[in-house]
Design a protein around this motif. Structure first.
Motif, mmCIF file in Angstrom:
data_model
loop_
_atom_site.group_PDB
_atom_site.id
_atom_site.type_symbol
_atom_site.label_atom_id
_atom_site.label_comp_id
_atom_site.label_asym_id
_atom_site.label_seq_id
_atom_site.Cartn_x
_atom_site.Cartn_y
_atom_site.Cartn_z
ATOM 1 N N ASP A 79 1.679 -54.150 63.606
ATOM 2 C CA ASP A 79 1.060 -52.908 64.055
ATOM 3 C C ASP A 79 1.449 -52.466 65.459
ATOM 4 O OD1 ASP A 79 -0.387 -51.528 62.197
ATOM 5 O OD2 ASP A 79 -2.172 -52.746 62.384
ATOM 6 N N LEU A 80 1.622 -53.403 66.368
ATOM 7 C CA LEU A 80 1.700 -53.059 67.778
ATOM 8 C C LEU A 80 2.780 -52.048 68.112
ATOM 9 C CD1 LEU A 80 0.905 -53.381 70.732
ATOM 10 C CD2 LEU A 80 2.341 -55.427 70.821
ATOM 11 N N THR A 83 2.670 -48.545 66.281
ATOM 12 C CA THR A 83 1.519 -47.781 66.763
ATOM 13 C C THR A 83 1.755 -47.269 68.174
ATOM 14 O OG1 THR A 83 0.006 -49.095 65.405
ATOM 15 C CG2 THR A 83 -0.961 -47.873 67.229
ATOM 16 N N GLY A 205 -6.513 -55.612 71.394
ATOM 17 C CA GLY A 205 -6.617 -55.435 69.960
ATOM 18 C C GLY A 205 -8.034 -55.112 69.542
ATOM 19 N N LEU A 246 -4.814 -48.941 67.901
ATOM 20 C CA LEU A 246 -4.793 -50.194 67.143
ATOM 21 C C LEU A 246 -6.135 -50.454 66.485
ATOM 22 C CD1 LEU A 246 -2.817 -52.483 69.612
ATOM 23 C CD2 LEU A 246 -2.061 -51.767 67.338
ATOM 24 N N SER A 256 1.345 -49.656 58.645
ATOM 25 C CA SER A 256 2.251 -49.381 59.753
ATOM 26 C C SER A 256 3.633 -49.022 59.220
ATOM 27 C CB SER A 256 2.382 -50.613 60.643
ATOM 28 O OG SER A 256 1.135 -50.980 61.142
#
Length: 292
Positions: A79-80, A83, A205, A246, A256
């Motif tokens: 995801d990081l 995003t 997160g 996130l 994602s």
């Protein structure tokens, strides 16, 4: 046999997580319908791997720090970077300087993604570039939120390092880390590379743990007191926006999608040969990079 042990271990970890409070051996044994002896042996094995830890001195167990570490790695991988990508571009548009995301890998900070600034003279921060956690704004933001054991190990390693990587003042770094935990950001002038300054803030997160840091880099000549305030505002806004996004992704269950225009892998740039440069560099438009 190994499969059965793994299954039992996962059952114990999942149950402690679902109950969301410390539990004793007999209570776990009763609720999971397992012999007390087997439950104790499984807990000791999980404790050695830091998947559970003892809570106080009453023989109770809770989830261990490795659970959070694994969760952070999963979030970073899935995801990081995708995003964060649009927010990195927005930060570059506001400041004109380069922006990068740094994550923890062992005792080092590694660049997971970067977007190059559009200034005539700008910093090029390659994906995969590594450095000690105790040096530079982005590394110290990450180190500040690690466990005490981790901080101690990193600083102890730094005092034994050779050359320019050697940590000369452990107490000064510890004081800096305490300030970062209070403020949530760090500033660096010429620590990693002479003539380069940076500001960095923590990305959190959904469970509020620090997953990464986002840093803005540029020539020190563009980091005067007035400009520094603007850069700090920009990088903190970027970190906050990524953290909020996130959290929103997890709550919505959004999938994602990787963005090819920004380097995604640790040590490999999307569409590049993944070569690791020794450090950041200053580059002028229309000229070759000048390694520093």
């Amino acid at each position: 046999m190994e499969r059965d042990i793994l299954h039992v271990g996962l059952k114990v970890v999942e149950h402690i997580g679902e109950v969301a409070r410390p539990m004793g051996v007999r209570e776990l044994s009763r609720e999971l319908e397992m012999p007390v002896g087997n439950t104790h042996r499984v807990l000791q094995a999980l404790k050695r791997e830091r998947l559970v830890e003892q809570a106080g001195d009453r023989g109770l167990y809770r989830l261990g720090p490795r659970i959070g570490e694994l969760s952070s790695k999963f979030m970073r991988a899935h995801d990081l970077v995708p995003t964060a990508t649009p927010y990195l571009h927005e930060a570059v548009e506001r400041s004109g300087d380069s922006v990068a995301i740094m994550v923890v890998d062992g005792h080092e900070a590694v660049c997971a993604a970067s977007v190059e600034g559009d200034q005539l003279l700008r910093v090029v921060f390659p994906v995969g570039r590594r450095g000690p956690l105790y040096r530079g704004a982005s590394g110290r933001v990450l180190l500040a939120f690690q466990s005490e054991d981790m901080i101690d190990a990193v600083l102890r390693e730094g005092t034994k390092a050779l050359g320019s990587a050697k940590l000369s003042d452990r107490d000064k770094v510890l004081g800096s880390l305490a300030g970062i935990r209070k403020r949530g950001y760090a500033v660096s002038h010429g620590e990693r590379e002479e003539g380069i300054s940076s500001v960095a803030a923590a990305i959190r997160g959904p469970d509020n743990t620090v997953l990464a840091s986002v840093a803005l880099y540029g020539p020190s000549s563009r980091f005067s007191r007035t400009e520094l305030a603007s850069h700090l505002s920009s990088v903190r806004e970027c970190a906050s926006a990524i953290s909020d996004a996130l959290t929103g992704r997890v709550h919505r269950g959004t999938a994602s999608r990787p963005v090819s225009s920004v380097a995604i892998a640790e040590g490999k740039a999307a569409g590049s040969n993944g070569s690791r440069l020794p450090g950041a560099s200053l580059k002028s438009k229309g000229s070759k990079e000048q390694s520093r």
